[in-house]
Design a protein around this motif. Structure first.
Motif, PDB file in Angstrom:
ATOM      1  N   HIS A 182      11.512   3.174   0.926  1.00 46.22           N
ATOM      2  CA  HIS A 182       9.929   3.121   1.441  1.00 46.22           C
ATOM      3  C   HIS A 182       9.709   3.464  -0.446  1.00 46.22           C
ATOM      4  CE1 HIS A 182       5.916   4.122   2.388  1.00 46.22           C
ATOM      5  NE2 HIS A 182       5.829   2.792   2.460  1.00 46.22           N
ATOM      6  N   ASP A 183       9.004   2.616  -1.391  1.00 44.78           N
ATOM      7  CA  ASP A 183       8.101   3.293  -2.591  1.00 44.78           C
ATOM      8  C   ASP A 183       6.722   3.844  -2.308  1.00 44.78           C
ATOM      9  OD1 ASP A 183      10.658   3.463  -3.564  1.00 44.78           O
ATOM     10  OD2 ASP A 183      10.578   1.122  -4.062  1.00 44.78           O
ATOM     11  N   ASP A 242      -3.321  -1.131  -0.817  1.00 46.71           N
ATOM     12  CA  ASP A 242      -4.299  -2.032  -0.207  1.00 46.71           C
ATOM     13  C   ASP A 242      -4.192  -3.579  -0.851  1.00 46.71           C
ATOM     14  OD1 ASP A 242      -5.458  -0.020   1.756  1.00 46.71           O
ATOM     15  OD2 ASP A 242      -6.328   0.827  -0.137  1.00 46.71           O
ATOM     16  N   VAL A 243      -4.494  -4.334   0.085  1.00 50.63           N
ATOM     17  CA  VAL A 243      -4.527  -5.566  -0.070  1.00 50.63           C
ATOM     18  C   VAL A 243      -5.264  -7.061   0.063  1.00 50.63           C
ATOM     19  CG1 VAL A 243      -2.608  -6.234   0.614  1.00 50.63           C
ATOM     20  CG2 VAL A 243      -2.734  -7.929  -1.362  1.00 50.63           C
ATOM     21  N   THR A 244      -6.146  -8.073   0.156  1.00 49.07           N
ATOM     22  CA  THR A 244      -6.967  -8.498   0.821  1.00 49.07           C
ATOM     23  C   THR A 244      -6.333  -9.771   1.106  1.00 49.07           C
ATOM     24  OG1 THR A 244      -8.827  -7.259   0.200  1.00 49.07           O
ATOM     25  CG2 THR A 244      -8.980  -9.372   1.247  1.00 49.07           C
ATOM     26  N   ILE A 245      -6.756 -10.314   3.118  1.00 48.47           N
ATOM     27  CA  ILE A 245      -5.291 -11.878   3.149  1.00 48.47           C
ATOM     28  C   ILE A 245      -6.641 -12.279   3.786  1.00 48.47           C
ATOM     29  CG2 ILE A 245      -3.479 -12.409   3.679  1.00 48.47           C
ATOM     30  CD1 ILE A 245      -1.690 -10.194   2.925  1.00 48.47           C
ATOM     31  N   LEU A 246      -6.533 -13.500   3.408  1.00 48.92           N
ATOM     32  CA  LEU A 246      -7.783 -14.117   4.635  1.00 48.92           C
ATOM     33  C   LEU A 246      -8.726 -13.579   4.739  1.00 48.92           C
ATOM     34  CD1 LEU A 246      -5.135 -16.145   6.763  1.00 48.92           C
ATOM     35  CD2 LEU A 246      -6.466 -17.082   4.432  1.00 48.92           C
ATOM     36  N   ASP A 247      -9.524 -12.949   3.935  1.00 49.69           N
ATOM     37  CA  ASP A 247     -10.803 -11.462   3.958  1.00 49.69           C
ATOM     38  C   ASP A 247     -10.566 -10.522   4.545  1.00 49.69           C
ATOM     39  OD1 ASP A 247     -12.573 -13.412   2.030  1.00 49.69           O
ATOM     40  OD2 ASP A 247     -13.568 -14.992   4.117  1.00 49.69           O
ATOM     41  N   GLN A 248      -9.230 -10.494   4.837  1.00 53.86           N
ATOM     42  CA  GLN A 248      -8.930  -8.773   5.946  1.00 53.86           C
ATOM     43  C   GLN A 248      -8.262  -7.810   4.713  1.00 53.86           C
ATOM     44  OE1 GLN A 248      -7.378 -10.235  10.141  1.00 53.86           O
ATOM     45  NE2 GLN A 248      -7.430 -12.005   9.078  1.00 53.86           N
ATOM     46  N   SER A 249      -9.016  -6.326   4.646  1.00 52.91           N
ATOM     47  CA  SER A 249      -7.713  -5.837   4.087  1.00 52.91           C
ATOM     48  C   SER A 249      -6.783  -4.851   4.777  1.00 52.91           C
ATOM     49  CB  SER A 249      -9.156  -5.082   3.803  1.00 52.91           C
ATOM     50  OG  SER A 249      -8.242  -3.903   3.320  1.00 52.91           O
ATOM     51  N   THR A 250      -5.449  -5.039   3.988  1.00 52.57           N
ATOM     52  CA  THR A 250      -4.264  -4.389   5.180  1.00 52.57           C
ATOM     53  C   THR A 250      -3.698  -3.931   4.413  1.00 52.57           C
ATOM     54  OG1 THR A 250      -2.886  -5.357   6.282  1.00 52.57           O
ATOM     55  CG2 THR A 250      -2.656  -6.919   4.159  1.00 52.57           C
ATOM     56  N   THR A 251      -2.583  -3.436   4.717  1.00 50.33           N
ATOM     57  CA  THR A 251      -1.612  -2.706   3.724  1.00 50.33           C
ATOM     58  C   THR A 251      -0.506  -3.674   3.302  1.00 50.33           C
ATOM     59  OG1 THR A 251      -1.929  -0.222   4.945  1.00 50.33           O
ATOM     60  CG2 THR A 251      -0.204  -0.623   3.854  1.00 50.33           C
ATOM     61  N   GLN A 252       0.163  -3.387   2.231  1.00 48.20           N
ATOM     62  CA  GLN A 252       1.370  -3.575   1.486  1.00 48.20           C
ATOM     63  C   GLN A 252       2.102  -2.909   0.523  1.00 48.20           C
ATOM     64  OE1 GLN A 252       1.517  -5.546  -2.850  1.00 48.20           O
ATOM     65  NE2 GLN A 252       1.864  -7.894  -1.305  1.00 48.20           N
ATOM     66  N   SER A 253       3.547  -2.956   1.985  1.00 47.34           N
ATOM     67  CA  SER A 253       4.260  -1.049   1.478  1.00 47.34           C
ATOM     68  C   SER A 253       5.467  -2.320   0.684  1.00 47.34           C
ATOM     69  CB  SER A 253       5.059  -1.044   2.304  1.00 47.34           C
ATOM     70  OG  SER A 253       3.718  -0.348   3.279  1.00 47.34           O
ATOM     71  N   GLN A 254       5.526  -0.940  -0.209  1.00 47.36           N
ATOM     72  CA  GLN A 254       6.816  -1.265  -1.429  1.00 47.36           C
ATOM     73  C   GLN A 254       7.996  -0.859  -1.109  1.00 47.36           C
ATOM     74  OE1 GLN A 254       6.029  -1.789  -5.651  1.00 47.36           O
ATOM     75  NE2 GLN A 254       8.248  -1.059  -6.147  1.00 47.36           N
ATOM     76  N   PHE A 255       9.059  -1.482  -1.092  1.00 47.22           N
ATOM     77  CA  PHE A 255      10.333  -0.626  -0.285  1.00 47.22           C
ATOM     78  C   PHE A 255      11.160  -1.377  -1.548  1.00 47.22           C
ATOM     79  CE2 PHE A 255       8.088  -1.636   3.273  1.00 47.22           C
ATOM     80  CZ  PHE A 255       8.529  -0.403   4.061  1.00 47.22           C
ATOM     81  N   THR A 256      12.829  -0.785  -1.631  1.00 47.98           N
ATOM     82  CA  THR A 256      13.348  -0.969  -2.331  1.00 47.98           C
ATOM     83  C   THR A 256      15.262  -1.131  -1.688  1.00 47.98           C
ATOM     84  OG1 THR A 256      14.444   1.423  -3.480  1.00 47.98           O
ATOM     85  CG2 THR A 256      12.950  -0.065  -4.715  1.00 47.98           C
ATOM     86  N   ALA A 257      15.806  -2.027  -2.087  1.00 46.33           N
ATOM     87  CA  ALA A 257      17.368  -2.178  -1.035  1.00 46.33           C
ATOM     88  C   ALA A 257      18.011  -2.670  -2.205  1.00 46.33           C
ATOM     89  CB  ALA A 257      16.801  -3.011   0.056  1.00 46.33           C
TER      90      ALA A 257
END
Length: 247
Positions: free
Chosen positions: A138-139, A143-158
């Motif tokens: 987990h990097d 926050d990102v807004t999708i369909l007028d809703q604020s939510t968490t966007q997480s970045q991972f590496t693999a």
């Protein structure tokens, strides 16, 4: 591990598998509606909509008062972009998927666990279902807004294999938001070397998600009702595709 199992359905199998538990409420059929990305943003970022796939899951009822089959229909709208991958060449190696799964409520209680799962839990499903994905870390979160809703966007590496080469990939997954009565998750994947180019694109695509999708916009004309075999790659699971599609 083949390319398809490494990156093809990041999240798809995990989300589809979870849907079986929806049958515990005694309803035998659940289905979401597909979602996509606005055409303007697809064009600006260079991603093509390649398929709208129904991920159907059918399970036997757990017994007791519930008998018969439980059917759940999820959808994955797939987007791809050709990029230059070191040691591999130019391939459709950047992928953005929009996944929808039914939001089922009974007597005020939500029965689809995807709604409350963290991004780490969602990625854990991916890791459990795809042996070719290793060393997930987990990097960070934003926050990102999708369909007028604020939510968490997480970045991972693999780590993943591509044409026999070990490739470190970045992927971005969002916590579920509501979409016209469904739950929606986005997943973007691309080689780590392309982060400066593709990370902003993934965020732009996520913020341009639409609850409407034009199935006819798929570049391969795929809007079938199942997920067995992909016409856009010309091969089925376990086979190399001719054009190196990561789908």
């Amino acid at each position: 591990m083949n390319r398809r199992s490494a990156l093809a359905g990041l999240g798809a199998v995990g989300l589809a598998g979870l849907s079986g538990c929806l049958g515990l409420i005694g309803m035998d059929s659940h289905e979401s509606s597909p979602a996509g990305v606005e055409a303007t943003t697809r064009n600006e970022t260079g991603y093509e909509q390649t398929a709208v796939k129904e991920l159907s899951v059918e399970k036997d009822a757990p017994g007791g008062p519930i008998t018969g089959k439980i059917s759940v229909g999820n959808y994955m709208t797939k987007h791809e972009k050709a990029v230059d991958i070191p040691l591999v060449g130019r391939q459709r190696g950047a992928v953005f998927n929009v996944l929808t799964t039914p939001k089922v409520t009974l007597l005020g209680k939500q029965f689809n666990p995807v709604e409350d799962m963290t991004t780490k839990e969602l990625i854990g499903l991916v890791e459990n279902n795809y042996n070719g994905i290793d060393n997930i870390s987990h990097d960070g979160d934003s926050d990102v807004t999708i369909l007028d809703q604020s939510t968490t966007q997480s970045q991972f590496t693999a780590d993943a294999k591509f044409d026999g080469q070990s490739v470190t990939v970045n992927f971005h997954i969002t916590k579920a938001v509501e979409a016209a009565g469904d739950l929606l998750v986005t997943i973007g994947v691309y080689p780590e070397q392309l982060q400066s180019q593709e990370k902003p694109n993934v965020t732009a695509l996520a913020e341009a998600v639409s609850s409407d999708v034009d199935k006819n916009a798929s570049s391969n004309g795929s809007s079938d009702g199942g997920d067995e075999g992909d016409s856009d790659s010309g091969s089925t699971d376990g086979n190399e595709s001719d054009d190196g599609v990561l789908n």
